[in-house]
Design a protein around this motif. Sequence first.
Motif, PDB file in Angstrom:
ATOM      1  N   GLU A 148      27.968 -37.166  14.189  1.00  0.00           N
ATOM      2  CA  GLU A 148      27.202 -36.193  14.978  1.00  0.00           C
ATOM      3  C   GLU A 148      26.078 -36.879  15.761  1.00  0.00           C
ATOM      4  O   GLU A 148      25.615 -36.366  16.767  1.00  0.00           O
ATOM      5  N   GLU A 149      25.601 -38.026  15.271  1.00  0.00           N
ATOM      6  CA  GLU A 149      24.507 -38.735  15.923  1.00  0.00           C
ATOM      7  C   GLU A 149      24.982 -39.698  17.015  1.00  0.00           C
ATOM      8  O   GLU A 149      24.169 -40.292  17.708  1.00  0.00           O
ATOM      9  N   GLN A 150      26.282 -39.847  17.168  1.00  0.00           N
ATOM     10  CA  GLN A 150      26.820 -40.763  18.177  1.00  0.00           C
ATOM     11  C   GLN A 150      26.552 -40.224  19.581  1.00  0.00           C
ATOM     12  O   GLN A 150      26.488 -39.023  19.795  1.00  0.00           O
ATOM     13  N   PRO A 151      26.382 -41.111  20.573  1.00  0.00           N
ATOM     14  CA  PRO A 151      26.163 -40.645  21.947  1.00  0.00           C
ATOM     15  C   PRO A 151      27.378 -39.898  22.485  1.00  0.00           C
ATOM     16  O   PRO A 151      28.510 -40.169  22.097  1.00  0.00           O
ATOM     17  N   ARG A 152      27.135 -38.960  23.370  1.00  0.00           N
ATOM     18  CA  ARG A 152      28.192 -38.145  23.969  1.00  0.00           C
ATOM     19  C   ARG A 152      28.243 -38.383  25.468  1.00  0.00           C
ATOM     20  O   ARG A 152      27.253 -38.742  26.093  1.00  0.00           O
TER      21      ARG A 152
ATOM     22  N   SER B 142      18.200 -48.957   7.883  1.00  0.00           N
ATOM     23  CA  SER B 142      18.617 -47.554   7.988  1.00  0.00           C
ATOM     24  C   SER B 142      20.147 -47.490   7.996  1.00  0.00           C
ATOM     25  O   SER B 142      20.816 -48.425   8.443  1.00  0.00           O
TER      26      SER B 142
ATOM     27  N   PRO C 206      24.709 -44.587  12.075  1.00  0.00           N
ATOM     28  CA  PRO C 206      24.668 -43.197  12.533  1.00  0.00           C
ATOM     29  C   PRO C 206      25.924 -42.429  12.117  1.00  0.00           C
ATOM     30  O   PRO C 206      27.014 -42.980  12.042  1.00  0.00           O
ATOM     31  N   THR C 207      25.721 -41.153  11.865  1.00  0.00           N
ATOM     32  CA  THR C 207      26.852 -40.285  11.525  1.00  0.00           C
ATOM     33  C   THR C 207      27.598 -39.939  12.805  1.00  0.00           C
ATOM     34  O   THR C 207      27.089 -40.127  13.908  1.00  0.00           O
TER      35      THR C 207
END
Length: 125
Positions: free
Chosen positions: A55-59, A49, A52-53
């Motif tokens: 936006e998909e990164q942890p916050r 896959s 991650p973009t």
Amino acid sequence: MNQAVQTEWMDIAAGRGALAAGVIVAGVVVVAVLIGAFWLGVRVKRRESPPPTPEEQPRLPEDGPVREIREMREPDEVPRSDTRLTPHELPNHGNSPTRTGASQDRPRWNEGGSGSFGSGGPGRG
């Protein structure tokens, strides 16, 4: 005699030629294996896959980063039994809730006491 010396040299040269051919064949085999491994790696990488973009990164949580809490905990007592207890027979198996200890002072090594290597003595006598 001259013919015998010439035949010897031809035998030696033929032996070296076979050795050189063997080294070349071994080199070609190594290069083929390396190319095959690279090709296989590319195929495996294509099936993975994508990364991650942004936006998909942890916050971070809204209330900020989670901090470490250091505290001394009191252990749970192990029940006394005449028979051997298995882990699932112990109370609070898997989520042993302990209590905050009355004293929050960390135990320290005392000079002359038992150290990590046994007696705590001077070591040489």
